[in-house]
Design an enzyme around this catalytic site. Structure first.
Site, PDB file in Angstrom:
ATOM      1  N   LYS A 177       6.302   1.947  12.650  1.00 55.76           N
ATOM      2  CA  LYS A 177       4.853   1.089  13.404  1.00 55.76           C
ATOM      3  C   LYS A 177       4.970   0.326  13.637  1.00 55.76           C
ATOM      4  O   LYS A 177       4.467  -0.582  14.205  1.00 55.76           O
ATOM      5  CB  LYS A 177       4.029   1.627  11.777  1.00 55.76           C
ATOM      6  CG  LYS A 177       3.780   2.274  11.098  1.00 55.76           C
ATOM      7  CD  LYS A 177       2.530   2.023  10.229  1.00 55.76           C
ATOM      8  CE  LYS A 177       3.688   1.218   9.044  1.00 55.76           C
ATOM      9  NZ  LYS A 177       2.527   0.930   7.851  1.00 55.76           N
ATOM     10  N   ASP A 213       0.620   0.690   0.287  1.00 56.89           N
ATOM     11  CA  ASP A 213       0.201   1.309   0.523  1.00 56.89           C
ATOM     12  C   ASP A 213      -1.036   2.318   0.028  1.00 56.89           C
ATOM     13  O   ASP A 213      -2.275   1.955  -0.873  1.00 56.89           O
ATOM     14  CB  ASP A 213      -0.869   0.966   1.737  1.00 56.89           C
ATOM     15  CG  ASP A 213       0.003   1.968   3.260  1.00 56.89           C
ATOM     16  OD1 ASP A 213       1.347   2.382   2.847  1.00 56.89           O
ATOM     17  OD2 ASP A 213      -0.212   1.598   3.815  1.00 56.89           O
TER      18      ASP A 213
HETATM   19  C1  GLC Z   1       3.942   3.829   7.600  1.00 58.05           C
HETATM   20  C2  GLC Z   1       5.162   4.028   6.749  1.00 58.05           C
HETATM   21  C3  GLC Z   1       4.019   4.268   5.370  1.00 58.05           C
HETATM   22  C4  GLC Z   1       2.775   3.536   4.859  1.00 58.05           C
HETATM   23  C5  GLC Z   1       2.444   4.251   5.784  1.00 58.05           C
HETATM   24  C6  GLC Z   1       0.879   3.826   5.871  1.00 58.05           C
HETATM   25  O1  GLC Z   1       4.161   5.552   7.678  1.00 58.05           O
HETATM   26  O2  GLC Z   1       6.597   4.081   6.582  1.00 58.05           O
HETATM   27  O3  GLC Z   1       5.385   3.485   4.331  1.00 58.05           O
HETATM   28  O4  GLC Z   1       3.192   3.989   3.614  1.00 58.05           O
HETATM   29  O5  GLC Z   1       3.065   3.932   7.351  1.00 58.05           O
HETATM   30  O6  GLC Z   1       0.716   2.981   6.538  1.00 58.05           O
END
Ligand code: GLC
Length: 467
Positions: A177, A213
């Site tokens: 991200k 999360d």
């Molecule tokens: C990205 C991260 C993951 C997280 C997701 C949503 O995919 O790698 O760990 O849960 O974003 O935030």
């Protein structure tokens, strides 16, 4: 075919033909876009099969695009109790939350502090990032005059792939991200957090849990709903976790009997056929070749996929031909797509207003309908891939969908994007008929805050601390 009251490109083509307006070239172009973003029932079924193979490989420690990371915690019982500070790092904001669990399935968020993470911090050094975190906690404590007791318990939601051996530590495998802070990959993020909070004189805080999360979403929902066994985020990124039998997690060194939540990191699933726009987008990111499914689904990327298609159309004068229009990189966001798709007016006046705000004046109805159709085509594929991914996880646990499953979902895309949820539900019905009804998609608000408090409480009871 018109889907659920929203035009996709085929409907736009049909309308244009009716008006006798569309040139053959434009029609061909739209047909090709439709084909490139189509995700048929057959595609969904094939994806479920391949997803299962990847899940199995990931659980056994074999090569797989799904990391399948054990979370060292099971879902909640509803009896967890106490006061917790929760941290949430993983999107554009960093949040600090004070949560109270009453031991009867009710959680109360007492205070929330939201801090925008400056770009320089996201992409600077790890020390800067963790100092920023500690500084924000300090501000939060001062602002709400929170009295820290000795050993105040803290839950840390860290929404990136982490390799855990227990619930109170985890090594960052890679950033996603857009984060690139240096010196964090390969390090224990709890240690980095503890060092930083000590520097800021917050010794009373004790880290009681580290969780993704998605795990937070599952924990928060299962606190009040015992059928909850999947947690999903559709936001800046996308990911899911689910409840697995520990005996199936073959890569665990010393498995004990029972269940454990597994973080799939499905954003990295790599077996979906991509088109030239996906590939172009991927090449321009700071993690090319990674998070390929996330780049087709989530809020950080959808707008950019649409912009790439629109740029082609502008160049060929298929859209906005009579106006000065240019969308430069990063200018068309997923929230703009959502706004465009939310326009139900006959003349598409909301879209007109939005475009005027960008200085794109004198658009025709056809321009606006095309814009909406492009957005719909791309968001529809995102929702159908999401449905296939959800189906994969639920049928992995329960192939015939015999039991009830509550799927806890958090994230702005799911909450706010017009028709995203409806398209997923319709696709699940397409795959499973009436059996899909027993899988309930529910939104969970503040999963990352409440959830990690629940995880910290489960861990503090001494359950699943390490295996
Ligand atoms: C990205 C991260 C993951 C997280 C997701 C949503 O995919 O790698 O760990 O849960 O974003 O935030």
């Amino acid at each position: 075919m018109a889907m659920y009251g929203q035009p996709d490109l085929r409907e736009v083509i049909f309308a244009l033909e009716g008006d006798g307006m569309a040139s053959q070239k434009l029609r061909d172009f739209l047909e090709s876009i439709n084909g490139k973003f189509d995700f048929t029932t057959e595609d969904m079924r094939r994806m479920v099969q391949s997803f299962h193979l990847e899940m199995g490989n990931g659980l056994s420690g074999r090569k797989s695009s799904l990391k399948m990371l054990p979370a060292f915690v099971d879902r909640a019982t509803g009896k967890e109790k106490g006061h917790f500070v929760a941290l949430d790092l993983g999107g554009t904001n960093f949040r600090v939350i004070q949560v109270e669990l009453d031991g009867r399935g009710h959680a109360r968020v007492n205070h929330t502090g939201k801090f925008v993470i400056p770009n320089a911090v996201m992409r600077g050094t790890g020390t800067q990032l963790f100092n920023f975190i500690a500084q924000s906690i300090e501000k939060f404590i001062l602002r709400y005059e929170i009295e820290l007791e000795k050993k105040s318990k803290l839950g840390f939601t860290f929404s990136f792939p982490i390799d855990q051996k227990n619930i109170v530590s985890g090594i960052l495998i890679n950033w996603t991200k857009g984060f690139t802070a240096t010196g964090v990959i390969g390090a224990n993020v709890v240690k980095l957090l503890e060092e930083a909070i000590r520097k800021y004189g917050l010794e009373n805080i004790q880290v009681a849990a580290l969780a993704n999360d998605t795990v937070g979403a599952l924990a928060a929902k299962s606190y009040e709903d015992p059928d909850c066994d999947v947690g999903i985020i559709f936001g800046t990124g996308t990911n899911a976790c689910y409840r697995e039998k520990t005996a199936n997690i073959l890569k665990l060194k010393n498995p004990v009997s029972g269940h454990m939540i597994v973080n799939t990191e499905w954003g990295n699933y790599s077996k979906i056929k991509s088109n030239e726009y996906d590939d172009k987008l991927d090449r321009a990111t700071n993690n090319p070749g990674r998070q390929r499914m996330e780049k087709m689904i989530s809020g950080m990327y959808l707008g950019e996929v649409a912009r790439l298609v629109l740029s082609d159309m502008i160049r060929s004068k298929f859209i906005f031909a009579g106006c000065k229009a240019r969308f430069s990189k990063g200018n068309f966001k997923t929230r703009h797509m959502a706004l465009v798709e939310s326009d139900k007016s006959k003349d598409l006046i909301k879209i007109e207003g939005y475009l005027e705000g960008l200085g794109i004046l004198d658009t025709t109805h056809e321009d606006r309908a095309l814009l909406k159709g492009v957005c719909r085509t791309i968001s529809r594929r995102a929702a159908r891939i999401s449905a296939a991914a959800i189906s994969s996880v639920v049928t992995w646990m329960d192939p015939k969908l015999r039991a009830k499953h509550t799927v806890a979902i958090d994230g702005t895309l799911y909450e706010k994007y017009p028709n995203f949820r409806r398209t997923i539900v319709a696709a699940l019905r397409e795959l499973h008929g009436d059996a899909a009804k027993r899988t309930k998609l529910t939104q969970v608000k503040d999963g990352s805050g409440i959830g990690v408090a629940v995880v910290a409480a489960v861990a503090s009871r001494g359950k699943s601390r390490s295996v």
